[in-house]
Design a protein around this motif. Structure first.
Motif, short mmCIF file in Angstrom:
data_model
loop_
_atom_site.label_atom_id
_atom_site.label_comp_id
_atom_site.label_asym_id
_atom_site.label_seq_id
_atom_site.Cartn_x
_atom_site.Cartn_y
_atom_site.Cartn_z
N PRO A 238 -6.75 -7.16 -0.53
CA PRO A 238 -7.57 -6.04 -1.05
C PRO A 238 -8.22 -5.23 0.05
O PRO A 238 -8.41 -4.01 -0.12
N ALA A 239 -8.56 -5.85 1.18
CA ALA A 239 -9.22 -5.10 2.25
C ALA A 239 -8.30 -4.05 2.85
O ALA A 239 -8.74 -2.95 3.21
N ILE A 240 -7.01 -4.36 2.96
CA ILE A 240 -6.05 -3.42 3.55
C ILE A 240 -5.52 -2.45 2.50
O ILE A 240 -5.39 -1.24 2.77
N MET A 241 -5.23 -2.94 1.30
CA MET A 241 -4.61 -2.10 0.28
C MET A 241 -5.57 -1.09 -0.31
O MET A 241 -5.21 0.07 -0.53
N ASN B 72 2.40 9.19 -4.26
CA ASN B 72 3.79 9.63 -4.18
C ASN B 72 4.72 8.50 -3.75
O ASN B 72 5.79 8.75 -3.19
N GLY B 73 4.29 7.26 -4.01
CA GLY B 73 5.06 6.11 -3.57
C GLY B 73 6.18 5.73 -4.52
O GLY B 73 6.44 6.39 -5.53
N VAL B 74 6.82 4.61 -4.18
CA VAL B 74 7.99 4.15 -4.91
C VAL B 74 7.63 3.78 -6.35
O VAL B 74 8.38 4.09 -7.29
N VAL B 75 6.49 3.12 -6.55
CA VAL B 75 6.14 2.61 -7.87
C VAL B 75 5.99 3.75 -8.87
O VAL B 75 6.55 3.72 -9.98
N GLU C 217 0.84 -1.20 0.00
CA GLU C 217 0.00 0.00 0.00
C GLU C 217 0.87 1.25 0.00
O GLU C 217 0.60 2.21 -0.72
N PHE C 218 1.92 1.27 0.81
CA PHE C 218 2.83 2.41 0.82
C PHE C 218 3.53 2.57 -0.53
O PHE C 218 3.71 3.68 -1.02
N ALA D 175 -6.04 -0.57 -9.25
CA ALA D 175 -6.14 -1.21 -7.94
C ALA D 175 -6.14 -2.73 -8.06
O ALA D 175 -5.52 -3.43 -7.25
N ARG D 176 -6.80 -3.25 -9.08
CA ARG D 176 -6.79 -4.70 -9.29
C ARG D 176 -5.40 -5.19 -9.64
O ARG D 176 -4.95 -6.23 -9.13
N PHE D 177 -4.71 -4.45 -10.50
CA PHE D 177 -3.34 -4.83 -10.84
C PHE D 177 -2.44 -4.78 -9.60
O PHE D 177 -1.57 -5.64 -9.42
N ALA D 178 -2.65 -3.79 -8.74
CA ALA D 178 -1.83 -3.68 -7.53
C ALA D 178 -2.05 -4.87 -6.61
O ALA D 178 -1.09 -5.43 -6.06
N VAL D 179 -3.30 -5.28 -6.43
CA VAL D 179 -3.59 -6.45 -5.59
C VAL D 179 -2.99 -7.71 -6.19
O VAL D 179 -2.42 -8.56 -5.48
N ILE D 180 -3.08 -7.86 -7.51
CA ILE D 180 -2.53 -9.05 -8.17
C ILE D 180 -1.01 -9.10 -8.01
O ILE D 180 -0.44 -10.15 -7.70
N ILE D 181 -0.35 -7.95 -8.19
CA ILE D 181 1.11 -7.92 -8.05
C ILE D 181 1.52 -8.27 -6.62
O ILE D 181 2.45 -9.07 -6.40
N ALA D 182 0.82 -7.72 -5.64
CA ALA D 182 1.16 -8.00 -4.25
C ALA D 182 0.92 -9.47 -3.91
O ALA D 182 1.72 -10.10 -3.21
N ASP D 183 -0.17 -10.03 -4.42
CA ASP D 183 -0.48 -11.43 -4.12
C ASP D 183 0.51 -12.36 -4.80
O ASP D 183 0.92 -13.37 -4.21
N VAL D 184 0.91 -12.06 -6.02
CA VAL D 184 1.90 -12.89 -6.71
C VAL D 184 3.24 -12.84 -5.99
O VAL D 184 3.91 -13.87 -5.81
#
Length: 324
Positions: free
Chosen positions: A260-263, A164-167, A158-159, A184-193
């Motif tokens: 997804p609930a936290i991110m 203004n984050g790293v990504v 999430e950070f 947001a969906r891509f972000a959740v997928i990347i984090a889960d992978v």
């Protein structure tokens, strides 16, 4: 000296063995009944009961009663009741109108993440299965993402995906990763992978370790290339391990909640079925019906995977035994 025929086992002895077997199994069955059977049965019973609350037609408080399939139609058919007690379509803001959208998001996350994790995990397992200096260090490093608690992983990503984050700084973009639907969906997928690929790699690596090395040596002598050895030896012999890895990961992905609930908080584009259950906690009987539906969805997918992939794995093993 005459040959003596073996005496048939006595029926009483067989019954004694069976009785002793049941004596050892019964405590486990009782424990499973208490731990698993009772909660499931309770949830099924509650799913057919009305939730306590105010009766919109009379304004009186009612304690519930039998709801029949009303809780299920609330989710599956998106039906609600108006102030007159009539059945109408659920308004857009009602959780009942969000069920099929949540199912679609859940299946999207499941298909994409499991496919990516299986592919990347297979490559990682092949690399970790080779003999080279520092292999033990590499295997230990691979475990780090999986060992980190999921809540910590979600906060970390999430950070990184903030405006203004790293990504955004590394990519030079200005994307609202946790606010817009598809980012947001891509972000959740990347984090889960990133989080779960090591789990897949370890399961696949365990399957690679049992493949005999002499099979590869024979293929090298016959002039088979590395790609031919991978396609004709590694993949067929790895099918049972792949089945277990894909089955476990699919059932886990269908219950996706914390990432997804936290991110992305309450963003509708990343709302899964598990998140919808928690959002309906004020209506416990209706939430129980949704829990039963989720259970049946996971069971159906698992049954399909076992019947399709499991049959292929068994057929492959039988063909290999016939060839030898």
């Amino acid at each position: 000296m005459r040959n003596e025929q073996p005496r048939p086992k006595r029926r009483g002895a067989a019954l004694g063995v069976s009785a002793r077997a049941w004596l050892f199994v019964t405590p486990v069955l009782l424990a499973l009944t208490v731990v698993i059977g009772y909660p499931v049965g309770r949830a099924v019973w509650m799913s057919f009961q009305k939730d306590a609350g105010l009766d919109k037609s009379t304004g009186m408080f009612v304690e519930g009663g039998s709801a029949g399939f009303g809780n299920y139609s609330h989710w599956l058919l998106q039906q609600c009741t108006n102030s007159l007690g009539e059945t109408v379509s659920c308004p857009p803001g009602n959780t009942g109108s969000q069920f099929w959208a949540a199912v679609g998001v859940t299946l999207l996350f499941t298909v994409v993440t499991v496919a990516l994790e299986t592919t990347i995990g297979l490559g990682m397992a092949v690399i970790m299965g080779k003999t080279f200096k520092g292999r033990a260090l590499l295997r230990a490093a691979v475990l780090i993402p999986w060992a980190i608690p999921t809540a910590v992983t979600a906060r970390l990503w999430e950070f990184m995906f903030q405006y203004n984050g790293v990504v955004n700084r590394v990519l030079g973009t200005h994307i609202l990763w946790t606010a817009d639907a598809w980012p947001a969906r891509f972000a959740v997928i990347i984090a889960d992978v990133w989080k779960t690929t090591p789990f897949m790699a370890l399961l696949i690596l365990a399957g690679l370790q049992v493949i005999p090395e002499d099979v590869y040596e024979a293929a090298r002598v016959d002039g088979a290339s590395a790609w031919q050895r991978f396609v004709n030896i590694t993949l067929p012999l790895l099918k049972p391990a792949l089945l277990v890895a894909i089955l476990f990961r699919t059932m886990d992905a269908l219950r996706l909640y914390d990432l997804p609930a936290i991110m992305t908080r309450n963003l509708a584009a990343t709302r899964t079925v598990s998140m919808l259950v928690t959002e309906s906690k004020s209506l416990p009987n209706s939430a129980s019906a949704l829990s039963v539906i989720t259970f049946l969805l996971i069971f159906t997918v698992a049954f399909f995977l076992v019947k399709v992939l499991g049959a292929n794995a068994v057929r492959t093993q039988e063909e290999q035994r016939e060839a030898h």
